[in-house]
Design a protein around this motif. Structure first.
Motif, PDB file in Angstrom:
ATOM      1  N   PHE A 111       0.819  -1.412  -0.296  1.00 58.50           N
ATOM      2  CA  PHE A 111       0.019  -0.025   0.023  1.00 58.50           C
ATOM      3  C   PHE A 111       1.058   1.141   0.167  1.00 58.50           C
ATOM      4  O   PHE A 111       0.554   2.232  -0.632  1.00 58.50           O
ATOM      5  CB  PHE A 111      -1.001   0.053   1.045  1.00 58.50           C
ATOM      6  N   ALA A 112       2.113   1.035   0.799  1.00 63.79           N
ATOM      7  CA  ALA A 112       2.931   2.342   0.506  1.00 63.79           C
ATOM      8  C   ALA A 112       3.511   2.528  -0.763  1.00 63.79           C
ATOM      9  O   ALA A 112       3.405   3.793  -1.300  1.00 63.79           O
ATOM     10  CB  ALA A 112       4.065   2.232   1.593  1.00 63.79           C
ATOM     11  N   GLY A 113       3.623   1.160  -1.426  1.00 61.87           N
ATOM     12  CA  GLY A 113       3.950   1.548  -2.892  1.00 61.87           C
ATOM     13  C   GLY A 113       3.085   2.116  -3.766  1.00 61.87           C
ATOM     14  O   GLY A 113       3.240   2.889  -4.736  1.00 61.87           O
ATOM     15  N   LEU A 114       1.655   1.893  -3.337  1.00 57.58           N
ATOM     16  CA  LEU A 114       0.726   2.162  -4.291  1.00 57.58           C
ATOM     17  C   LEU A 114       0.376   3.744  -4.234  1.00 57.58           C
ATOM     18  O   LEU A 114       0.013   4.560  -4.935  1.00 57.58           O
ATOM     19  CB  LEU A 114      -0.612   1.623  -3.913  1.00 57.58           C
ATOM     20  N   CYS A 115       0.903   4.497  -3.014  1.00 56.93           N
ATOM     21  CA  CYS A 115       0.898   5.739  -2.619  1.00 56.93           C
ATOM     22  C   CYS A 115       2.009   6.356  -2.369  1.00 56.93           C
ATOM     23  O   CYS A 115       2.251   7.624  -2.015  1.00 56.93           O
ATOM     24  CB  CYS A 115      -0.012   5.798  -1.350  1.00 56.93           C
ATOM     25  N   HIS A 116       3.194   6.012  -2.949  1.00 60.99           N
ATOM     26  CA  HIS A 116       4.598   6.393  -2.425  1.00 60.99           C
ATOM     27  C   HIS A 116       4.786   7.709  -2.760  1.00 60.99           C
ATOM     28  O   HIS A 116       5.555   8.524  -2.341  1.00 60.99           O
ATOM     29  CB  HIS A 116       5.639   5.543  -2.918  1.00 60.99           C
ATOM     30  N   ALA A 117       4.345   8.304  -3.992  1.00 53.60           N
ATOM     31  CA  ALA A 117       4.318   9.666  -4.508  1.00 53.60           C
ATOM     32  C   ALA A 117       3.442  10.673  -3.809  1.00 53.60           C
ATOM     33  O   ALA A 117       3.209  11.758  -4.506  1.00 53.60           O
ATOM     34  CB  ALA A 117       4.427   9.811  -5.970  1.00 53.60           C
ATOM     35  N   PHE A 118       2.364  10.188  -2.900  1.00 55.23           N
ATOM     36  CA  PHE A 118       1.409  10.966  -2.706  1.00 55.23           C
ATOM     37  C   PHE A 118       1.844  12.468  -2.029  1.00 55.23           C
ATOM     38  O   PHE A 118       1.047  13.372  -2.273  1.00 55.23           O
ATOM     39  CB  PHE A 118       0.467  10.224  -1.184  1.00 55.23           C
ATOM     40  N   TYR A 119       3.051  12.536  -1.168  1.00 50.27           N
ATOM     41  CA  TYR A 119       3.303  14.023  -0.807  1.00 50.27           C
ATOM     42  C   TYR A 119       4.495  14.438  -1.754  1.00 50.27           C
ATOM     43  O   TYR A 119       5.285  15.329  -1.373  1.00 50.27           O
ATOM     44  CB  TYR A 119       3.859  13.656   0.610  1.00 50.27           C
ATOM     45  N   ALA A 162      13.816   0.444   1.589  1.00 45.54           N
ATOM     46  CA  ALA A 162      14.832  -0.112   0.306  1.00 45.54           C
ATOM     47  C   ALA A 162      14.093  -0.953  -0.420  1.00 45.54           C
ATOM     48  O   ALA A 162      14.111  -0.757  -1.644  1.00 45.54           O
ATOM     49  CB  ALA A 162      15.840  -0.959   1.100  1.00 45.54           C
ATOM     50  N   GLU A 163      13.083  -1.668  -0.274  1.00 46.54           N
ATOM     51  CA  GLU A 163      12.177  -2.541  -0.996  1.00 46.54           C
ATOM     52  C   GLU A 163      11.336  -1.596  -1.825  1.00 46.54           C
ATOM     53  O   GLU A 163      11.259  -1.696  -2.929  1.00 46.54           O
ATOM     54  CB  GLU A 163      11.270  -3.777  -0.310  1.00 46.54           C
ATOM     55  N   LEU A 164      10.868  -0.601  -1.144  1.00 45.09           N
ATOM     56  CA  LEU A 164       9.829   0.328  -1.867  1.00 45.09           C
ATOM     57  C   LEU A 164      10.833   1.214  -2.978  1.00 45.09           C
ATOM     58  O   LEU A 164      10.365   1.453  -4.071  1.00 45.09           O
ATOM     59  CB  LEU A 164       9.151   1.218  -0.946  1.00 45.09           C
ATOM     60  N   THR A 165      11.920   1.624  -2.544  1.00 46.88           N
ATOM     61  CA  THR A 165      12.829   2.495  -3.341  1.00 46.88           C
ATOM     62  C   THR A 165      13.150   1.521  -4.692  1.00 46.88           C
ATOM     63  O   THR A 165      12.878   1.825  -5.717  1.00 46.88           O
ATOM     64  CB  THR A 165      13.928   2.801  -2.775  1.00 46.88           C
ATOM     65  N   VAL A 166      13.360   0.571  -4.432  1.00 44.63           N
ATOM     66  CA  VAL A 166      13.842  -0.468  -5.291  1.00 44.63           C
ATOM     67  C   VAL A 166      12.621  -0.740  -6.503  1.00 44.63           C
ATOM     68  O   VAL A 166      12.841  -0.677  -7.874  1.00 44.63           O
ATOM     69  CB  VAL A 166      14.609  -1.960  -5.134  1.00 44.63           C
ATOM     70  N   ASN A 183      10.186   1.051  -7.131  1.00 41.34           N
ATOM     71  CA  ASN A 183       9.798   2.448  -7.736  1.00 41.34           C
ATOM     72  C   ASN A 183      11.039   2.514  -8.974  1.00 41.34           C
ATOM     73  O   ASN A 183      10.725   3.054 -10.083  1.00 41.34           O
ATOM     74  CB  ASN A 183      10.113   3.418  -6.760  1.00 41.34           C
ATOM     75  N   GLU A 184      12.221   2.369  -8.426  1.00 40.70           N
ATOM     76  CA  GLU A 184      13.241   2.571  -9.673  1.00 40.70           C
ATOM     77  C   GLU A 184      13.126   1.578 -10.661  1.00 40.70           C
ATOM     78  O   GLU A 184      13.509   2.113 -11.800  1.00 40.70           O
ATOM     79  CB  GLU A 184      14.855   2.917  -8.992  1.00 40.70           C
ATOM     80  N   LEU A 185      13.053   0.303 -10.418  1.00 41.80           N
ATOM     81  CA  LEU A 185      13.024  -0.574 -11.134  1.00 41.80           C
ATOM     82  C   LEU A 185      11.668  -0.329 -11.991  1.00 41.80           C
ATOM     83  O   LEU A 185      11.938  -0.722 -13.513  1.00 41.80           O
ATOM     84  CB  LEU A 185      12.750  -2.019 -10.691  1.00 41.80           C
ATOM     85  N   ASP A 186      10.922   0.056 -11.889  1.00 46.30           N
ATOM     86  CA  ASP A 186       9.632   0.406 -12.658  1.00 46.30           C
ATOM     87  C   ASP A 186       9.849   1.420 -13.522  1.00 46.30           C
ATOM     88  O   ASP A 186       9.633   1.432 -14.905  1.00 46.30           O
ATOM     89  CB  ASP A 186       8.276   0.716 -11.899  1.00 46.30           C
TER      90      ASP A 186
END
Length: 185
Positions: free
Chosen positions: A56-64, A136-140, A142-145
């Motif tokens: 869910f954080a991944g789904l909203c990671h750019a919210f702010y 770290a998992e979320l960052t990876v 994001n960047e891999l996408d």
């Protein structure tokens, strides 16, 4: 693809609808729109077996907004709104992601006591190991996408990301690391 309602938790369709209502489907982003990117990051995290909170954080990671993408869908002064939608723990990870001063924090992330600098306040803090792993998992993801969506970005940033993510290897799940190795040069 987007299905989830862990233990009565957030509903993905409701979260996606909320993001769309805030304009995420209209914001241009590598690979299409910001909303499409957010959905792909969620899907990657799901594929890797990440906890629902991280997905869910991944789904909203750019919210702010982020250090690399300043467009925000919500106000970090009103964090309770996102917390009501995705849960407090997921919102805290979204806020951490948004607040990250990347230039300062990334080189130190894998250090057990490495400082994390908040780009909004300048404050330093030391996230616990689980939060570092989630970040770290979320960052990876994001960047891999982004690297998968744009060959030019991959050519320009792929080698540096591979080096960075190799330094984070101890923080990453095996599936995330396999995706790094399969995606980056």
């Amino acid at each position: 693809m987007l299905r989830e309602r862990p233990g009565g938790g957030p509903d993905v369709a409701t979260v996606v609808a909320s993001l769309a209502s805030r304009g995420a489907g209209e914001i241009t982003h590598p690979g299409g729109t910001l909303l499409a990117h957010l959905e792909r990051v969620h899907a990657l995290l799901e594929e890797w077996g990440a906890r629902p909170v991280v997905r869910f954080a991944g789904l909203c990671h750019a919210f702010y907004g982020t250090d690399g993408f300043p467009t925000a869908l919500g106000d970090p002064a009103r964090r309770d709104e996102l917390a009501a939608l995705i849960g407090e723990e997921a919102e805290r990870l979204v806020h951490l992601y948004a607040a990250c001063d990347r230039r300062y924090t990334y080189p130190r992330l894998a250090e057990p006591e490495g400082p994390f600098r908040d780009r909004f306040t300048g404050a330093l803090h030391h996230p616990l190991p689980r939060l570092r792993r989630d970040f770290a998992e979320l960052t990876v993801a994001n960047e891999l996408d982004l690297m998968r969506a744009d060959r030019d970005l991959r050519a320009e940033h792929g080698p540096d990301l591979l080096e960075r993510f190799a330094s984070w290897r101890a923080l990453l799940s095996d599936r995330a690391w396999q995706a790094v190795r399969a995606t980056l040069p």
